[in-house]
Design a protein around this motif. Structure first.
Motif, PDB file in Angstrom:
ATOM      1  N   ASN A 197       7.451 -19.441  10.718  1.00 55.50           N
ATOM      2  CA  ASN A 197       6.736 -20.068  11.823  1.00 55.50           C
ATOM      3  C   ASN A 197       7.534 -21.209  12.438  1.00 55.50           C
ATOM      4  O   ASN A 197       7.494 -21.424  13.656  1.00 55.50           O
ATOM      5  N   ILE A 250      12.244 -21.639  18.649  1.00 55.30           N
ATOM      6  CA  ILE A 250      12.730 -20.720  19.685  1.00 55.30           C
ATOM      7  C   ILE A 250      11.799 -20.766  20.899  1.00 55.30           C
ATOM      8  O   ILE A 250      12.260 -20.765  22.055  1.00 55.30           O
ATOM      9  N   GLU A 251      10.510 -20.833  20.651  1.00 54.99           N
ATOM     10  CA  GLU A 251       9.550 -20.908  21.760  1.00 54.99           C
ATOM     11  C   GLU A 251       9.727 -22.193  22.560  1.00 54.99           C
ATOM     12  O   GLU A 251       9.643 -22.192  23.795  1.00 54.99           O
ATOM     13  N   GLU A 252      10.000 -23.306  21.861  1.00 53.18           N
ATOM     14  CA  GLU A 252      10.119 -24.604  22.512  1.00 53.18           C
ATOM     15  C   GLU A 252      11.459 -24.790  23.208  1.00 53.18           C
ATOM     16  O   GLU A 252      11.522 -25.284  24.346  1.00 53.18           O
ATOM     17  N   GLY A 254      14.274 -22.315  23.080  1.00 49.47           N
ATOM     18  CA  GLY A 254      14.955 -21.107  23.524  1.00 49.47           C
ATOM     19  C   GLY A 254      16.198 -20.723  22.755  1.00 49.47           C
ATOM     20  O   GLY A 254      16.818 -19.696  23.042  1.00 49.47           O
ATOM     21  N   ARG A 255      16.567 -21.522  21.748  1.00 48.16           N
ATOM     22  CA  ARG A 255      17.774 -21.208  20.988  1.00 48.16           C
ATOM     23  C   ARG A 255      17.772 -22.024  19.692  1.00 48.16           C
ATOM     24  O   ARG A 255      16.969 -22.946  19.521  1.00 48.16           O
ATOM     25  N   GLY A 280      10.123 -19.729  14.705  1.00 45.81           N
ATOM     26  CA  GLY A 280       9.443 -19.186  15.883  1.00 45.81           C
ATOM     27  C   GLY A 280       9.060 -20.266  16.874  1.00 45.81           C
ATOM     28  O   GLY A 280       9.234 -20.105  18.093  1.00 45.81           O
ATOM     29  N   LYS A 281       8.538 -21.393  16.360  1.00 44.94           N
ATOM     30  CA  LYS A 281       8.153 -22.497  17.243  1.00 44.94           C
ATOM     31  C   LYS A 281       9.363 -23.125  17.914  1.00 44.94           C
ATOM     32  O   LYS A 281       9.310 -23.526  19.083  1.00 44.94           O
TER      33      LYS A 281
END
Length: 289
Positions: free
Chosen positions: A112, A118-120, A122-123, A115-116
């Motif tokens: 998680n 990358i969501e925030e 982008g890399r 995932g957070k």
């Protein structure tokens, strides 16, 4: 502390905390985490995850990385007030950190986290595996199954889980920096399980570096000696805290901002020809032959 007084007791007067991994807000004096030098864009455009990022070495890394241009995600267990202070220090460097609370010993939490991030952002470019716990015992028979499980779950399982979650998102040029310890090389009579995990981190670093080198991902480690962090008063009694670091050649404990520079060096391109290696900020103790 008097002018020029750098003895261990002057730096870390007697004190003790009754919880792990310890709170920086309760320490006196406070550890030094502010970077000593101006930033030079060494991590400009990069995104870093730092476990144990609320205090101690993790806090110093977070602030230094932000000063060098990185976006940072701070992962912490339950030290909310410490994490808020670190976040403010990161914001003072012009970056807005992502704070994520939870237990890295749980694989789903590590998934998680990534995932957070990358969501925030982008890399993901840098993973600093740094969270730790330690529980001294005089005899090996005093180490309970629960203590053994928790120490390994945080100190080595957490490194595996975070790395497994991160690797699919790391590109060529990315770096992983693991925090091990001088105890991996010379042991500790009262920190048997902790020392074992730190030795495992050294082996993990070397093996992982070989595993990822063809992908252009470098993996290195830092093995601090006695560093003035919340883990110290949370681990030892007041008497031991007062003499912490006095037996080293420099006669004092190190400060978090004296260690974070090693993490920065290994995280950025200045160490481009290093992988599978360990740096030793330990006050002059010679280890590893």
């Amino acid at each position: 502390m008097s002018q020029g007084d750098t003895t261990a007791e002057a730096i870390n007067p007697p004190q003790q905390q009754d919880q792990q991994p310890g709170l920086e807000t309760q320490m006196h004096p406070k550890p030094e985490f502010t970077p000593k030098f101006p930033g030079n864009g060494r991590l400009e455009g990069k995104v870093a995850i730092i476990t144990g990022g609320d205090s101690g070495i993790g806090r110093a890394c977070a602030v230094l990385f932000a000063r060098e241009g990185a976006e940072v995600a701070l992962i912490y267990l339950n030290e909310t007030e410490d994490a808020k202070i670190t976040a403010e220090a990161v914001r003072a460097e012009g970056k807005d950190p992502l704070l994520i609370r939870g237990d890295i010993g749980e694989q789903t939490f590590c998934d998680n986290v990534v995932g957070k991030v990358i969501e925030e952002f982008g890399r993901l470019d840098v993973l600093v595996n740094n969270a730790v716990e330690q529980h001294p015992q005089d005899e090996i028979t005093d180490i309970s199954p629960h203590q053994l499980q928790r120490t390994f779950q945080t100190n080595i399982y957490g490194y595996f889980y975070m790395t497994q979650a991160a690797v699919p998102f790391l590109r060529a040029g990315a770096t992983i920096v693991n925090t091990t310890s001088v105890t991996a090389y010379r042991g500790s009579a009262t920190l048997l399980d902790y020392s074992a995990t730190k030795g495992a981190i050294v082996a993990f670093t070397r093996a992982l570096s070989a595993n990822l080198v063809d992908k252009g991902i470098r993996v290195n480690a830092v093995a601090p000696g006695p560093i003035w962090t919340p883990l110290i008063p949370a681990t030892f009694d007041a008497e031991k805290v007062a003499s912490f670091g006095a037996d080293k050649p420099m006669k004092r404990p190190g400060q978090p901002n004296e260690v974070a520079t090693c993490h920065l060096f290994l995280a950025c391109d200045e160490s481009s020809y290093l992988t599978g290696q360990v740096l030793h900020p330990n006050g002059g103790e010679i280890v590893g032959g």
